[in-house]
Design a protein around this motif. Sequence first.
Motif, PDB file in Angstrom:
ATOM      1  N   PHE A  32       0.770  -1.238   0.000  1.00  0.00           N
ATOM      2  CA  PHE A  32       0.000   0.000   0.000  1.00  0.00           C
ATOM      3  C   PHE A  32       0.809   1.300   0.000  1.00  0.00           C
ATOM      4  O   PHE A  32       0.225   2.361  -0.195  1.00  0.00           O
ATOM      5  CB  PHE A  32      -0.951   0.011   1.206  1.00  0.00           C
ATOM      6  CG  PHE A  32      -1.928  -1.124   1.192  1.00  0.00           C
ATOM      7  CD1 PHE A  32      -2.939  -1.174   0.256  1.00  0.00           C
ATOM      8  CD2 PHE A  32      -1.812  -2.162   2.102  1.00  0.00           C
ATOM      9  CE1 PHE A  32      -3.836  -2.222   0.225  1.00  0.00           C
ATOM     10  CE2 PHE A  32      -2.716  -3.213   2.087  1.00  0.00           C
ATOM     11  CZ  PHE A  32      -3.723  -3.247   1.145  1.00  0.00           C
ATOM     12  N   LYS A  33       2.100   1.254   0.216  1.00  0.00           N
ATOM     13  CA  LYS A  33       2.885   2.488   0.261  1.00  0.00           C
ATOM     14  C   LYS A  33       3.565   2.746  -1.080  1.00  0.00           C
ATOM     15  O   LYS A  33       3.485   1.947  -2.008  1.00  0.00           O
ATOM     16  CB  LYS A  33       3.945   2.399   1.372  1.00  0.00           C
ATOM     17  CG  LYS A  33       3.374   2.307   2.755  1.00  0.00           C
ATOM     18  CD  LYS A  33       2.767   3.619   3.172  1.00  0.00           C
ATOM     19  CE  LYS A  33       2.283   3.538   4.622  1.00  0.00           C
ATOM     20  NZ  LYS A  33       1.909   4.801   5.160  1.00  0.00           N
ATOM     21  N   ASP A  34       4.276   3.884  -1.168  1.00  0.00           N
ATOM     22  CA  ASP A  34       4.935   4.221  -2.434  1.00  0.00           C
ATOM     23  C   ASP A  34       6.101   3.279  -2.718  1.00  0.00           C
ATOM     24  O   ASP A  34       6.524   2.506  -1.864  1.00  0.00           O
ATOM     25  CB  ASP A  34       5.393   5.684  -2.438  1.00  0.00           C
ATOM     26  CG  ASP A  34       6.428   5.981  -1.364  1.00  0.00           C
ATOM     27  OD1 ASP A  34       7.330   5.157  -1.158  1.00  0.00           O
ATOM     28  OD2 ASP A  34       6.333   7.061  -0.741  1.00  0.00           O
ATOM     29  N   ASP A  35       6.611   3.345  -3.935  1.00  0.00           N
ATOM     30  CA  ASP A  35       7.600   2.372  -4.414  1.00  0.00           C
ATOM     31  C   ASP A  35       8.896   2.363  -3.606  1.00  0.00           C
ATOM     32  O   ASP A  35       9.486   1.302  -3.400  1.00  0.00           O
ATOM     33  CB  ASP A  35       7.920   2.625  -5.889  1.00  0.00           C
ATOM     34  CG  ASP A  35       6.747   2.263  -6.788  1.00  0.00           C
ATOM     35  OD1 ASP A  35       5.873   1.502  -6.322  1.00  0.00           O
ATOM     36  OD2 ASP A  35       6.709   2.732  -7.938  1.00  0.00           O
ATOM     37  N   ALA A  36       9.362   3.530  -3.135  1.00  0.00           N
ATOM     38  CA  ALA A  36      10.619   3.572  -2.378  1.00  0.00           C
ATOM     39  C   ALA A  36      10.477   2.821  -1.050  1.00  0.00           C
ATOM     40  O   ALA A  36      11.334   1.998  -0.689  1.00  0.00           O
ATOM     41  CB  ALA A  36      11.032   5.018  -2.128  1.00  0.00           C
ATOM     42  N   GLU A  37       9.402   3.094  -0.330  1.00  0.00           N
ATOM     43  CA  GLU A  37       9.172   2.389   0.935  1.00  0.00           C
ATOM     44  C   GLU A  37       8.919   0.906   0.689  1.00  0.00           C
ATOM     45  O   GLU A  37       9.363   0.053   1.452  1.00  0.00           O
ATOM     46  CB  GLU A  37       7.955   2.979   1.655  1.00  0.00           C
ATOM     47  CG  GLU A  37       8.200   4.303   2.315  1.00  0.00           C
ATOM     48  CD  GLU A  37       6.958   4.785   3.022  1.00  0.00           C
ATOM     49  OE1 GLU A  37       6.786   4.414   4.206  1.00  0.00           O
ATOM     50  OE2 GLU A  37       6.170   5.512   2.391  1.00  0.00           O
ATOM     51  N   ALA A  38       8.201   0.610  -0.396  1.00  0.00           N
ATOM     52  CA  ALA A  38       7.862  -0.781  -0.718  1.00  0.00           C
ATOM     53  C   ALA A  38       9.115  -1.593  -1.016  1.00  0.00           C
ATOM     54  O   ALA A  38       9.209  -2.758  -0.629  1.00  0.00           O
ATOM     55  CB  ALA A  38       6.890  -0.836  -1.890  1.00  0.00           C
ATOM     56  N   ALA A  39      10.067  -1.008  -1.692  1.00  0.00           N
ATOM     57  CA  ALA A  39      11.303  -1.732  -2.024  1.00  0.00           C
ATOM     58  C   ALA A  39      12.079  -2.098  -0.756  1.00  0.00           C
ATOM     59  O   ALA A  39      12.587  -3.212  -0.628  1.00  0.00           O
ATOM     60  CB  ALA A  39      12.164  -0.888  -2.951  1.00  0.00           C
ATOM     61  N   THR A  40      12.148  -1.171   0.188  1.00  0.00           N
ATOM     62  CA  THR A  40      12.840  -1.444   1.448  1.00  0.00           C
ATOM     63  C   THR A  40      12.119  -2.532   2.233  1.00  0.00           C
ATOM     64  O   THR A  40      12.748  -3.451   2.763  1.00  0.00           O
ATOM     65  CB  THR A  40      12.923  -0.160   2.299  1.00  0.00           C
ATOM     66  OG1 THR A  40      13.536   0.864   1.523  1.00  0.00           O
ATOM     67  CG2 THR A  40      13.697  -0.388   3.568  1.00  0.00           C
ATOM     68  N   ALA A  41      10.803  -2.443   2.292  1.00  0.00           N
ATOM     69  CA  ALA A  41      10.022  -3.441   3.029  1.00  0.00           C
ATOM     70  C   ALA A  41      10.104  -4.808   2.359  1.00  0.00           C
ATOM     71  O   ALA A  41      10.134  -5.836   3.041  1.00  0.00           O
ATOM     72  CB  ALA A  41       8.572  -2.995   3.138  1.00  0.00           C
ATOM     73  N   ALA A  42      10.154  -4.829   1.029  1.00  0.00           N
ATOM     74  CA  ALA A  42      10.263  -6.105   0.304  1.00  0.00           C
ATOM     75  C   ALA A  42      11.577  -6.801   0.645  1.00  0.00           C
ATOM     76  O   ALA A  42      11.621  -8.029   0.771  1.00  0.00           O
ATOM     77  CB  ALA A  42      10.150  -5.881  -1.194  1.00  0.00           C
ATOM     78  N   GLU A  43      12.640  -6.027   0.815  1.00  0.00           N
ATOM     79  CA  GLU A  43      13.925  -6.622   1.214  1.00  0.00           C
ATOM     80  C   GLU A  43      13.824  -7.227   2.604  1.00  0.00           C
ATOM     81  O   GLU A  43      14.380  -8.288   2.877  1.00  0.00           O
ATOM     82  CB  GLU A  43      15.032  -5.576   1.160  1.00  0.00           C
ATOM     83  CG  GLU A  43      15.688  -5.502  -0.190  1.00  0.00           C
ATOM     84  CD  GLU A  43      16.984  -4.720  -0.123  1.00  0.00           C
ATOM     85  OE1 GLU A  43      17.744  -4.884   0.850  1.00  0.00           O
ATOM     86  OE2 GLU A  43      17.217  -3.964  -1.063  1.00  0.00           O
ATOM     87  N   GLU A  44      13.115  -6.563   3.501  1.00  0.00           N
ATOM     88  CA  GLU A  44      12.932  -7.102   4.849  1.00  0.00           C
ATOM     89  C   GLU A  44      12.142  -8.407   4.811  1.00  0.00           C
ATOM     90  O   GLU A  44      12.393  -9.305   5.601  1.00  0.00           O
ATOM     91  CB  GLU A  44      12.204  -6.089   5.727  1.00  0.00           C
ATOM     92  CG  GLU A  44      13.028  -4.873   6.082  1.00  0.00           C
ATOM     93  CD  GLU A  44      12.240  -3.847   6.874  1.00  0.00           C
ATOM     94  OE1 GLU A  44      11.194  -4.209   7.450  1.00  0.00           O
ATOM     95  OE2 GLU A  44      12.672  -2.689   6.904  1.00  0.00           O
ATOM     96  N   LEU A  45      11.197  -8.503   3.887  1.00  0.00           N
ATOM     97  CA  LEU A  45      10.377  -9.714   3.793  1.00  0.00           C
ATOM     98  C   LEU A  45      11.180 -10.925   3.327  1.00  0.00           C
ATOM     99  O   LEU A  45      10.778 -12.051   3.580  1.00  0.00           O
ATOM    100  CB  LEU A  45       9.185  -9.483   2.858  1.00  0.00           C
ATOM    101  CG  LEU A  45       8.083  -8.607   3.421  1.00  0.00           C
ATOM    102  CD1 LEU A  45       7.005  -8.371   2.378  1.00  0.00           C
ATOM    103  CD2 LEU A  45       7.492  -9.213   4.678  1.00  0.00           C
ATOM    104  N   THR A  46      12.301 -10.699   2.664  1.00  0.00           N
ATOM    105  CA  THR A  46      13.114 -11.844   2.241  1.00  0.00           C
ATOM    106  C   THR A  46      13.717 -12.558   3.450  1.00  0.00           C
ATOM    107  O   THR A  46      14.082 -13.723   3.354  1.00  0.00           O
ATOM    108  CB  THR A  46      14.242 -11.422   1.278  1.00  0.00           C
ATOM    109  OG1 THR A  46      15.073 -10.454   1.925  1.00  0.00           O
ATOM    110  CG2 THR A  46      13.673 -10.851  -0.009  1.00  0.00           C
ATOM    111  N   ASN A  47      13.796 -11.868   4.600  1.00  0.00           N
ATOM    112  CA  ASN A  47      14.328 -12.483   5.824  1.00  0.00           C
ATOM    113  C   ASN A  47      13.236 -13.048   6.718  1.00  0.00           C
ATOM    114  O   ASN A  47      13.538 -13.658   7.746  1.00  0.00           O
ATOM    115  CB  ASN A  47      15.142 -11.453   6.615  1.00  0.00           C
ATOM    116  CG  ASN A  47      16.352 -10.978   5.852  1.00  0.00           C
ATOM    117  OD1 ASN A  47      16.956 -11.731   5.104  1.00  0.00           O
ATOM    118  ND2 ASN A  47      16.689  -9.719   6.009  1.00  0.00           N
ATOM    119  N   ALA A  48      11.982 -12.839   6.364  1.00  0.00           N
ATOM    120  CA  ALA A  48      10.872 -13.333   7.176  1.00  0.00           C
ATOM    121  C   ALA A  48      10.769 -14.848   7.040  1.00  0.00           C
ATOM    122  O   ALA A  48      11.157 -15.414   6.015  1.00  0.00           O
ATOM    123  CB  ALA A  48       9.567 -12.682   6.729  1.00  0.00           C
TER     124      ALA A  48
END
Length: 181
Positions: free
Chosen positions: A55-71
Amino acid sequence: MSLTTVPDGSLELALAITVALAVAYLAVGLLHDLMRWRATRVAHRTRASLAIVLFKDDAEAATAAEELTNAPRKMLLDMIQRLAVDLDGDVDDRLRKLVAATGFQRPIKRRLNSRSWRRRAQGAALATLLPTTDPLRVALLRDHHPMVRARTAESLERPDIVNNSALLIRMLGDYLDAVKI
């Protein structure tokens, strides 16, 4: 038996064993609580990162997507499965990209090819997250189990519905087979 007839040292030994068992019980309980707290914290962080990706903009989404790779993968796949049936539009496209980026296409395909009809039904809910060119997206419309066919039909997108309309019309009689199960 009175305390006077107990052999020397047995009372102290029994007390020491009791204390050791109580300490071990408390230690196991504390470890269990710590593990549950950690799992809850990880789940909360994973949910928050997933919401940012969707739901957030692309810059925030990219950072959060990287965090999800460690979930934890099982936890993340479960969260994605719960979301997949209710999303559409841009959010659905973002979820599809996340599935491709995290490598979840393989586990989805494994569920679609499972021997267990329940796992195939779970996979059917996730099949919309596969690329639109993947034939497994609609393959379960021909499954031998009516619940799997129904779950697959529920999760179809408009182009898949149009392309498989004759098969979907034939499936309208499936409810009779489902009653026999």
